[in-house]
Design a protein around this motif. Structure first.
Motif, PDB file in Angstrom:
ATOM      1  N   ILE A  33     -21.873  10.994   2.600  1.00  0.00           N
ATOM      2  CA  ILE A  33     -22.368  11.738   3.842  1.00  0.00           C
ATOM      3  C   ILE A  33     -20.963  12.430   4.079  1.00  0.00           C
ATOM      4  O   ILE A  33     -20.964  13.815   4.340  1.00  0.00           O
ATOM      5  CB  ILE A  33     -22.547  11.029   4.859  1.00  0.00           C
ATOM      6  N   THR A  34     -19.727  12.145   3.723  1.00  0.00           N
ATOM      7  CA  THR A  34     -18.533  12.854   4.178  1.00  0.00           C
ATOM      8  C   THR A  34     -18.128  13.856   2.982  1.00  0.00           C
ATOM      9  O   THR A  34     -18.188  15.136   3.201  1.00  0.00           O
ATOM     10  CB  THR A  34     -17.262  11.949   3.940  1.00  0.00           C
ATOM     11  N   VAL A  35     -18.785  13.885   1.861  1.00  0.00           N
ATOM     12  CA  VAL A  35     -18.621  14.728   0.793  1.00  0.00           C
ATOM     13  C   VAL A  35     -19.649  15.880   1.160  1.00  0.00           C
ATOM     14  O   VAL A  35     -19.482  17.002   0.871  1.00  0.00           O
ATOM     15  CB  VAL A  35     -18.793  14.259  -0.672  1.00  0.00           C
ATOM     16  N   MET A  36     -20.619  15.360   1.475  1.00  0.00           N
ATOM     17  CA  MET A  36     -21.842  16.345   1.790  1.00  0.00           C
ATOM     18  C   MET A  36     -21.266  17.292   3.089  1.00  0.00           C
ATOM     19  O   MET A  36     -21.604  18.509   2.800  1.00  0.00           O
ATOM     20  CB  MET A  36     -23.402  15.632   2.342  1.00  0.00           C
ATOM     21  N   ASN A  37     -20.801  16.657   3.954  1.00  0.00           N
ATOM     22  CA  ASN A  37     -20.230  17.754   5.076  1.00  0.00           C
ATOM     23  C   ASN A  37     -19.112  18.487   4.654  1.00  0.00           C
ATOM     24  O   ASN A  37     -19.097  19.528   5.133  1.00  0.00           O
ATOM     25  CB  ASN A  37     -19.847  16.759   6.094  1.00  0.00           C
ATOM     26  N   PHE A  38     -18.088  18.208   3.678  1.00  0.00           N
ATOM     27  CA  PHE A  38     -17.193  18.856   3.200  1.00  0.00           C
ATOM     28  C   PHE A  38     -17.951  20.026   2.648  1.00  0.00           C
ATOM     29  O   PHE A  38     -17.555  21.305   2.632  1.00  0.00           O
ATOM     30  CB  PHE A  38     -16.204  18.394   2.497  1.00  0.00           C
ATOM     31  N   ALA A  39     -18.773  19.956   1.711  1.00  0.00           N
ATOM     32  CA  ALA A  39     -19.538  20.952   0.869  1.00  0.00           C
ATOM     33  C   ALA A  39     -20.392  21.895   1.631  1.00  0.00           C
ATOM     34  O   ALA A  39     -20.398  23.288   1.643  1.00  0.00           O
ATOM     35  CB  ALA A  39     -20.546  20.458  -0.018  1.00  0.00           C
ATOM     36  N   VAL A  40     -21.080  21.215   2.819  1.00  0.00           N
ATOM     37  CA  VAL A  40     -21.717  22.277   3.532  1.00  0.00           C
ATOM     38  C   VAL A  40     -20.851  22.996   4.359  1.00  0.00           C
ATOM     39  O   VAL A  40     -20.972  24.160   4.779  1.00  0.00           O
ATOM     40  CB  VAL A  40     -22.739  21.230   4.630  1.00  0.00           C
ATOM     41  N   ALA A  41     -19.859  22.433   4.921  1.00  0.00           N
ATOM     42  CA  ALA A  41     -18.458  23.371   5.588  1.00  0.00           C
ATOM     43  C   ALA A  41     -18.270  24.595   4.664  1.00  0.00           C
ATOM     44  O   ALA A  41     -17.928  25.742   4.834  1.00  0.00           O
ATOM     45  CB  ALA A  41     -17.684  22.531   6.012  1.00  0.00           C
ATOM     46  N   GLY A  42     -17.963  24.215   3.327  1.00  0.00           N
ATOM     47  CA  GLY A  42     -17.603  25.101   2.282  1.00  0.00           C
ATOM     48  C   GLY A  42     -18.655  26.347   2.314  1.00  0.00           C
ATOM     49  O   GLY A  42     -18.404  27.468   1.913  1.00  0.00           O
ATOM     50  N   VAL A  43     -19.839  25.896   2.301  1.00  0.00           N
ATOM     51  CA  VAL A  43     -21.077  26.716   1.910  1.00  0.00           C
ATOM     52  C   VAL A  43     -21.077  27.656   3.123  1.00  0.00           C
ATOM     53  O   VAL A  43     -21.381  29.069   3.051  1.00  0.00           O
ATOM     54  CB  VAL A  43     -22.374  26.141   1.600  1.00  0.00           C
ATOM     55  N   ILE A  44     -20.990  27.288   4.229  1.00  0.00           N
ATOM     56  CA  ILE A  44     -20.996  27.892   5.562  1.00  0.00           C
ATOM     57  C   ILE A  44     -20.107  29.222   5.402  1.00  0.00           C
ATOM     58  O   ILE A  44     -20.274  30.378   5.721  1.00  0.00           O
ATOM     59  CB  ILE A  44     -20.667  27.107   6.762  1.00  0.00           C
ATOM     60  N   VAL A  45     -18.807  28.904   5.078  1.00  0.00           N
ATOM     61  CA  VAL A  45     -17.615  29.956   4.952  1.00  0.00           C
ATOM     62  C   VAL A  45     -17.956  30.852   3.870  1.00  0.00           C
ATOM     63  O   VAL A  45     -17.923  31.941   4.153  1.00  0.00           O
ATOM     64  CB  VAL A  45     -16.329  29.192   4.776  1.00  0.00           C
ATOM     65  N   LEU A  46     -18.574  30.369   2.746  1.00  0.00           N
ATOM     66  CA  LEU A  46     -18.964  31.479   1.620  1.00  0.00           C
ATOM     67  C   LEU A  46     -20.192  32.179   2.103  1.00  0.00           C
ATOM     68  O   LEU A  46     -20.086  33.432   1.367  1.00  0.00           O
ATOM     69  CB  LEU A  46     -19.067  30.462   0.418  1.00  0.00           C
ATOM     70  N   ILE A  47     -20.781  31.649   2.803  1.00  0.00           N
ATOM     71  CA  ILE A  47     -22.323  32.421   2.894  1.00  0.00           C
ATOM     72  C   ILE A  47     -22.083  33.701   3.868  1.00  0.00           C
ATOM     73  O   ILE A  47     -22.574  34.671   3.598  1.00  0.00           O
ATOM     74  CB  ILE A  47     -23.402  31.587   3.346  1.00  0.00           C
ATOM     75  N   LEU A  48     -21.061  33.198   5.024  1.00  0.00           N
ATOM     76  CA  LEU A  48     -21.215  34.433   5.955  1.00  0.00           C
ATOM     77  C   LEU A  48     -19.722  34.781   6.275  1.00  0.00           C
ATOM     78  O   LEU A  48     -18.566  34.234   6.570  1.00  0.00           O
ATOM     79  CB  LEU A  48     -21.271  33.554   7.483  1.00  0.00           C
ATOM     80  N   PRO A  49     -19.361  35.949   5.493  1.00  0.00           N
ATOM     81  CA  PRO A  49     -17.816  36.448   5.503  1.00  0.00           C
ATOM     82  C   PRO A  49     -17.592  36.927   6.810  1.00  0.00           C
ATOM     83  O   PRO A  49     -17.318  38.228   6.903  1.00  0.00           O
ATOM     84  CB  PRO A  49     -17.701  37.481   4.149  1.00  0.00           C
ATOM     85  N   HIS A  50     -17.130  36.214   7.572  1.00  0.00           N
ATOM     86  CA  HIS A  50     -16.823  36.687   8.865  1.00  0.00           C
ATOM     87  C   HIS A  50     -15.842  35.780   9.382  1.00  0.00           C
ATOM     88  O   HIS A  50     -15.705  34.534   8.978  1.00  0.00           O
ATOM     89  CB  HIS A  50     -17.824  36.858   9.898  1.00  0.00           C
ATOM     90  N   PRO A  51     -14.617  36.247  10.139  1.00  0.00           N
ATOM     91  CA  PRO A  51     -13.503  35.456  10.335  1.00  0.00           C
ATOM     92  C   PRO A  51     -14.099  34.419  11.464  1.00  0.00           C
ATOM     93  O   PRO A  51     -13.479  33.287  11.384  1.00  0.00           O
ATOM     94  CB  PRO A  51     -12.640  36.399  11.206  1.00  0.00           C
ATOM     95  N   LEU A  52     -14.947  34.424  12.144  1.00  0.00           N
ATOM     96  CA  LEU A  52     -15.474  33.630  13.072  1.00  0.00           C
ATOM     97  C   LEU A  52     -16.115  32.414  12.201  1.00  0.00           C
ATOM     98  O   LEU A  52     -16.297  31.437  12.814  1.00  0.00           O
ATOM     99  CB  LEU A  52     -16.399  34.204  14.109  1.00  0.00           C
ATOM    100  N   THR A  53     -16.712  32.640  11.116  1.00  0.00           N
ATOM    101  CA  THR A  53     -17.404  31.596  10.258  1.00  0.00           C
ATOM    102  C   THR A  53     -16.224  30.555  10.090  1.00  0.00           C
ATOM    103  O   THR A  53     -16.779  29.300  10.000  1.00  0.00           O
ATOM    104  CB  THR A  53     -17.778  32.296   8.965  1.00  0.00           C
ATOM    105  N   LEU A  54     -14.993  30.764   9.756  1.00  0.00           N
ATOM    106  CA  LEU A  54     -14.047  29.644   9.832  1.00  0.00           C
ATOM    107  C   LEU A  54     -14.071  28.711  10.904  1.00  0.00           C
ATOM    108  O   LEU A  54     -13.780  27.574  10.733  1.00  0.00           O
ATOM    109  CB  LEU A  54     -12.694  30.062   9.394  1.00  0.00           C
ATOM    110  N   ALA A  56     -16.658  28.208  12.985  1.00  0.00           N
ATOM    111  CA  ALA A  56     -17.946  27.676  12.860  1.00  0.00           C
ATOM    112  C   ALA A  56     -17.697  26.444  11.895  1.00  0.00           C
ATOM    113  O   ALA A  56     -18.338  25.246  12.178  1.00  0.00           O
ATOM    114  CB  ALA A  56     -18.992  28.356  12.562  1.00  0.00           C
ATOM    115  N   ALA A  57     -17.359  26.755  10.832  1.00  0.00           N
ATOM    116  CA  ALA A  57     -17.089  25.527   9.769  1.00  0.00           C
ATOM    117  C   ALA A  57     -16.301  24.600  10.164  1.00  0.00           C
ATOM    118  O   ALA A  57     -16.348  23.310   9.929  1.00  0.00           O
ATOM    119  CB  ALA A  57     -16.729  26.273   8.357  1.00  0.00           C
ATOM    120  N   ALA A  58     -14.971  25.039  10.512  1.00  0.00           N
ATOM    121  CA  ALA A  58     -14.032  23.936  11.149  1.00  0.00           C
ATOM    122  C   ALA A  58     -14.834  23.069  12.323  1.00  0.00           C
ATOM    123  O   ALA A  58     -14.719  21.821  12.231  1.00  0.00           O
ATOM    124  CB  ALA A  58     -12.755  24.461  11.541  1.00  0.00           C
ATOM    125  N   ALA A  59     -15.546  23.640  13.027  1.00  0.00           N
ATOM    126  CA  ALA A  59     -16.392  22.914  14.314  1.00  0.00           C
ATOM    127  C   ALA A  59     -17.307  21.843  13.603  1.00  0.00           C
ATOM    128  O   ALA A  59     -17.349  20.628  14.157  1.00  0.00           O
ATOM    129  CB  ALA A  59     -16.889  23.984  15.177  1.00  0.00           C
TER     130      ALA A  59
END
Length: 83
Positions: A33-54, A56-59
């Protein structure tokens, strides 16, 4: 190159999710579950190229980590009550 990294993160997230779903031992589910959460956070950052995405992914990552820790703590308390 970004698409390759996105694909790798997505594959890792799907693999970890499947392992967490099919794993019978609850204690062994938590690392997946922890690995999945890290991967999902990475996908969020890579899909949406906007500074606020970082932000959102950190939150998302902080919230998911707190959730996993709460689950692990509750499981440990339940184990202590059973013995």
């Amino acid at each position: 190159m970004t698409e390759l990294v996105l694909a790798v993160c997505a594959v890792i997230a799907v693999y970890a999710a499947l392992r967490a779903v099919f794993e019978k031992n609850t204690a062994r589910k938590l690392p997946f579950i922890t690995v999945m959460n890290f991967a999902v956070a990475g996908v969020i950052v890579l899909i949406l190229p906007h500074p606020l995405t970082l932000i959102a992914a950190a939150a998302y990552l902080v919230g998911a980590t707190l959730e996993a820790n709460a689950i692990a703590s509750a499981m440990e308390k339940l184990r202590g009550e059973q013995t």
